[in-house]
Scaffold this motif. Structure first.
Motif, PDB file in Angstrom:
ATOM      1  N   SER A   1       5.169   4.075   1.677  1.00 26.87           N
ATOM      2  CA  SER A   1       4.576   2.743   1.553  1.00 26.87           C
ATOM      3  C   SER A   1       4.266   2.198   2.948  1.00 26.87           C
ATOM      4  O   SER A   1       4.865   2.602   3.947  1.00 26.87           O
ATOM      5  CB  SER A   1       5.531   1.792   0.826  1.00 26.87           C
ATOM      6  N   PHE A   2       3.315   1.259   3.013  1.00 22.29           N
ATOM      7  CA  PHE A   2       3.008   0.618   4.291  1.00 22.29           C
ATOM      8  C   PHE A   2       2.345  -0.732   4.010  1.00 22.29           C
ATOM      9  O   PHE A   2       1.875  -0.995   2.902  1.00 22.29           O
ATOM     10  CB  PHE A   2       2.123   1.496   5.169  1.00 22.29           C
ATOM     11  N   ALA A   3       2.326  -1.589   5.032  1.00 27.04           N
ATOM     12  CA  ALA A   3       1.722  -2.929   4.937  1.00 27.04           C
ATOM     13  C   ALA A   3       2.298  -3.714   3.765  1.00 27.04           C
ATOM     14  O   ALA A   3       1.588  -4.434   3.078  1.00 27.04           O
ATOM     15  CB  ALA A   3       0.203  -2.833   4.840  1.00 27.04           C
ATOM     16  N   THR A   4       3.605  -3.578   3.538  1.00 31.26           N
ATOM     17  CA  THR A   4       4.260  -4.253   2.422  1.00 31.26           C
ATOM     18  C   THR A   4       4.678  -5.662   2.828  1.00 31.26           C
ATOM     19  O   THR A   4       5.229  -5.861   3.910  1.00 31.26           O
ATOM     20  CB  THR A   4       5.501  -3.466   1.964  1.00 31.26           C
ATOM     21  N   SER A   5       4.431  -6.630   1.948  1.00 27.91           N
ATOM     22  CA  SER A   5       4.820  -8.009   2.227  1.00 27.91           C
ATOM     23  C   SER A   5       5.204  -8.708   0.933  1.00 27.91           C
ATOM     24  O   SER A   5       4.693  -8.375  -0.146  1.00 27.91           O
ATOM     25  CB  SER A   5       3.671  -8.774   2.904  1.00 27.91           C
ATOM     26  N   ALA A   6       6.117  -9.668   1.038  1.00 28.18           N
ATOM     27  CA  ALA A   6       6.509 -10.470  -0.114  1.00 28.18           C
ATOM     28  C   ALA A   6       5.434 -11.502  -0.404  1.00 28.18           C
ATOM     29  O   ALA A   6       4.835 -12.081   0.509  1.00 28.18           O
ATOM     30  CB  ALA A   6       7.842 -11.152   0.143  1.00 28.18           C
ATOM     31  N   LYS A   7       5.164 -11.748  -1.699  1.00 23.70           N
ATOM     32  CA  LYS A   7       4.143 -12.720  -2.069  1.00 23.70           C
ATOM     33  C   LYS A   7       4.647 -14.150  -1.909  1.00 23.70           C
ATOM     34  O   LYS A   7       3.900 -15.038  -1.517  1.00 23.70           O
ATOM     35  CB  LYS A   7       3.701 -12.480  -3.511  1.00 23.70           C
ATOM     36  N   ASP A   8       5.915 -14.383  -2.247  1.00 27.82           N
ATOM     37  CA  ASP A   8       6.531 -15.701  -2.121  1.00 27.82           C
ATOM     38  C   ASP A   8       7.837 -15.557  -1.361  1.00 27.82           C
ATOM     39  O   ASP A   8       8.537 -14.558  -1.485  1.00 27.82           O
ATOM     40  CB  ASP A   8       6.797 -16.311  -3.496  1.00 27.82           C
ATOM     41  N   GLY A   9       8.204 -16.547  -0.597  1.00 27.89           N
ATOM     42  CA  GLY A   9       9.439 -16.484   0.167  1.00 27.89           C
ATOM     43  C   GLY A   9       9.177 -16.032   1.586  1.00 27.89           C
ATOM     44  O   GLY A   9       8.050 -15.756   1.993  1.00 27.89           O
ATOM     45  N   ASN A  10      10.255 -15.925   2.357  1.00 25.68           N
ATOM     46  CA  ASN A  10      10.133 -15.665   3.784  1.00 25.68           C
ATOM     47  C   ASN A  10      10.411 -14.224   4.181  1.00 25.68           C
ATOM     48  O   ASN A  10      10.144 -13.851   5.306  1.00 25.68           O
ATOM     49  CB  ASN A  10      11.104 -16.575   4.549  1.00 25.68           C
ATOM     50  N   ALA A  11      10.994 -13.438   3.278  1.00 22.69           N
ATOM     51  CA  ALA A  11      11.463 -12.112   3.669  1.00 22.69           C
ATOM     52  C   ALA A  11      10.618 -11.021   3.029  1.00 22.69           C
ATOM     53  O   ALA A  11      10.306 -11.066   1.838  1.00 22.69           O
ATOM     54  CB  ALA A  11      12.919 -11.928   3.271  1.00 22.69           C
ATOM     55  N   ASP A  12      10.233 -10.047   3.834  1.00 27.30           N
ATOM     56  CA  ASP A  12       9.487  -8.892   3.333  1.00 27.30           C
ATOM     57  C   ASP A  12      10.437  -7.718   3.125  1.00 27.30           C
ATOM     58  O   ASP A  12      11.335  -7.483   3.951  1.00 27.30           O
ATOM     59  CB  ASP A  12       8.405  -8.473   4.322  1.00 27.30           C
TER      60      ASP A  12
ATOM     61  N   TRP B   1       0.841  -1.184   0.000  1.00 25.66           N
ATOM     62  CA  TRP B   1       0.000   0.000   0.000  1.00 25.66           C
ATOM     63  C   TRP B   1       0.881   1.240   0.000  1.00 25.66           C
ATOM     64  O   TRP B   1       2.040   1.188   0.425  1.00 25.66           O
ATOM     65  CB  TRP B   1      -0.909   0.018   1.224  1.00 25.66           C
ATOM     66  N   GLY B   2       0.320   2.343  -0.456  1.00 20.90           N
ATOM     67  CA  GLY B   2       1.057   3.595  -0.441  1.00 20.90           C
ATOM     68  C   GLY B   2       0.123   4.779  -0.316  1.00 20.90           C
ATOM     69  O   GLY B   2      -1.041   4.718  -0.734  1.00 20.90           O
ATOM     70  N   VAL B   3       0.608   5.861   0.289  1.00 16.73           N
ATOM     71  CA  VAL B   3      -0.142   7.113   0.397  1.00 16.73           C
ATOM     72  C   VAL B   3       0.781   8.258   0.007  1.00 16.73           C
ATOM     73  O   VAL B   3       2.017   8.141   0.079  1.00 16.73           O
ATOM     74  CB  VAL B   3      -0.682   7.350   1.821  1.00 16.73           C
ATOM     75  N   GLY B   4       0.181   9.372  -0.393  1.00 15.28           N
ATOM     76  CA  GLY B   4       1.003  10.512  -0.773  1.00 15.28           C
ATOM     77  C   GLY B   4       0.208  11.799  -0.833  1.00 15.28           C
ATOM     78  O   GLY B   4      -1.023  11.798  -0.920  1.00 15.28           O
ATOM     79  N   VAL B   5       0.934  12.921  -0.803  1.00 14.99           N
ATOM     80  CA  VAL B   5       0.355  14.260  -0.917  1.00 14.99           C
ATOM     81  C   VAL B   5       1.246  15.081  -1.837  1.00 14.99           C
ATOM     82  O   VAL B   5       2.484  15.014  -1.753  1.00 14.99           O
ATOM     83  CB  VAL B   5       0.248  14.953   0.459  1.00 14.99           C
ATOM     84  N   ASP B   6       0.617  15.837  -2.731  1.00 16.03           N
ATOM     85  CA  ASP B   6       1.323  16.778  -3.601  1.00 16.03           C
ATOM     86  C   ASP B   6       0.776  18.178  -3.317  1.00 16.03           C
ATOM     87  O   ASP B   6      -0.446  18.373  -3.311  1.00 16.03           O
ATOM     88  CB  ASP B   6       1.108  16.434  -5.083  1.00 16.03           C
TER      89      ASP B   6
END
Length: 458
Positions: free
Chosen positions: A434-445, A415-420
């Motif tokens: 960015s926030f709530a970021t996770s890898a789809k496959d594998g163990n590391a985010d 997810w991402g947020v922003g202001v201009d």
């Protein structure tokens, strides 16, 4: 605004018409008036209409919007003006450009000033920081090493020269620096980045009643067009593009080569092997609810990417990559909702030699509009990205028009947020997180990214 604008337009005589025998359209302009000839000439050329079609009202102040409309109409007769007259009309056009933009009116003559060369450009100062990623289970290895403040800051400067050769032909030439770090050792470590390169060099020709456009040379190609998210694009692209467009529909076809960027990053092949990867592309777009310039739009597009044959030193022919995509950009009030989908066929080579597709989903919701020409204008947005792994290394296939760093563009949900915010005319501040970021496959985010930048246009 005083009627001096009318006097300036009349002085140019840009209409090129001898209107001594034209009928006086205004009942309040006597034939013995000092302004009679100029007023009649401007009215006969269609540059002024008066009030209610009968009265000139020469003592009435006019608004800047009325002046801008008259300037635009005068430009339609630019080809009949002398060099001095063109210079005066161009000066008036620059003066009232903001009014035209704020009205939502795009006057083609504003950008088609014959015999004029205009310099434009932008400068960006950027801060990027990506936090340390999660550790791989059972190890001390992390996905992203923490950045220091030294290598988080960089800048870029671009300059463009736009020459209007005639009413149909425009030539554009642009130079750009790469992203140059403010790090203490930037002179030594970024010697290549300090080079100034030609990133634009093209000829643009309009024909067929200005519905057809042919562009040849070096230009920025964004997959899906400027309304799509631009998840994939070429930094420097040499090719040819033919486009047909009206207020309801646009069709584009092109062919060329990617000259820079990590187009060859997949399959762990050195970038040089793919720096000239070819592509043929096509786009179909439909516009509604306000037309091509201000309304909503939907589009579909296709790319056939043709990489070189070298693979890790072996003469192995690589399969082409087919890319299909679709987008929808819908305006409702001050809101805009964008949805974009892309699928990359044969983008991944599995351990057993089989191949899979890689899909990308992007959704973005924006409120407001930050306009460089309008101080204190602003927008805020939130977006979601879901991108499959693009190759066996997990790196992105090419360059991106999005704001995320490499590790946040492949095998990731984020997810991402922003202001201009436009804090002064032609000066804007932009911030993204960015926030709530996770890898789809594998163990590391991957770690979360913070980005802030000042952008100045001129």
């Amino acid at each position: 605004m005083k009627t001096k604008v009318l006097a300036a337009l009349a002085a140019t005589m840009a209409v090129g018409a001898t209107c001594a025998f034209a009928a006086n359209p205004f009942v309040d302009v006597p034939s013995d008036s000092w302004a009679y000839k100029s007023v009649v000439e401007l009215a006969d050329a269609g540059i002024i209409q008066g009030v209610d079609g009968q009265y000139f009202q020469g003592n009435r102040n006019i608004t800047r919007y009325e002046a801008a409309e008259m300037v635009a109409k005068a430009m339609a007769h630019m080809d009949k003006a002398s060099v001095e007259q063109r210079a005066l009309i161009n000066k008036l056009a620059d003066e009232y450009a903001d009014e035209l933009n704020n009205l939502g009116v795009r006057v083609s003559a504003l950008e088609n000033r014959v015999g004029n060369v205009k310099l434009t450009g932008d400068a960006r100062i950027r801060y990027r920081y990506q936090s340390e990623g999660d550790k791989i289970k059972g190890t001390d290895q992390v996905v992203n090493e923490k950045q220091t403040n030294d290598n988080s800051w960089d800048y870029r400067i671009r300059v463009r020269a736009n020459a209007q050769v005639n009413d149909r032909t425009k030539v554009t030439y642009g130079v750009s620096t790469n992203n140059i770090s403010f790090a203490d050792n930037s002179t030594a470590s970024n010697s290549d980045d300090n080079n100034i390169s030609t990133d634009l060099a093209n000829v643009d020709y309009n024909f067929g009643g200005n519905n057809w456009d042919l562009m040849v040379g070096r230009y920025e190609y964004i997959m899906g067009g400027p309304r799509a998210y631009g998840f994939f694009y070429g930094d420097t692209f040499d090719g040819a593009q033919l486009k047909y467009q009206n207020d309801k529909f646009a069709a584009t076809a092109g062919y060329g080569k990617f000259k820079e960027g990590p187009i060859g990053g997949y399959w762990t092949v050195d970038d040089a092997n793919y720096a000239s990867a070819k592509t043929a592309y096509g786009e179909l777009e439909g516009f509604f609810g306000g037309g091509r310039m201000a309304g909503s739009a939907v589009g579909v597009y296709y790319n056939n990417i043709m990489p070189k044959a070298e693979l890790l030193g072996n003469d192995i022919a690589l399969d082409n990559i087919d890319v299909w995509g679709a987008y929808a950009s819908v305006n409702f009030g001050k809101w805009n909702a964008l949805a974009n989908y892309e699928t990359y066929r044969d983008a991944i080579v599995n351990d057993n030699g089989s191949k899979d597709n890689a899909d990308v989903w992007v959704g973005k919701l924006t409120y407001g509009a930050a306009n460089f020409a309008t101080p204190k204008s602003w927008d805020a947005w939130v977006e979601y990205l879901n991108a499959d792994q693009f190759d066996i290394d997990g790196t992105f296939l090419g360059s991106t028009n999005g704001w995320r760093n490499d590790s946040l563009t492949s095998n990731v949900k984020s997810w991402g947020v922003g202001v201009d915010y436009t804090f002064a005319k032609n000066a804007q501040f932009q911030v993204m997180q960015s926030f709530a970021t996770s890898a789809k496959d594998g163990n590391a985010d991957p770690g979360e990214e913070t980005r802030a930048q000042f952008v100045f246009v001129f």
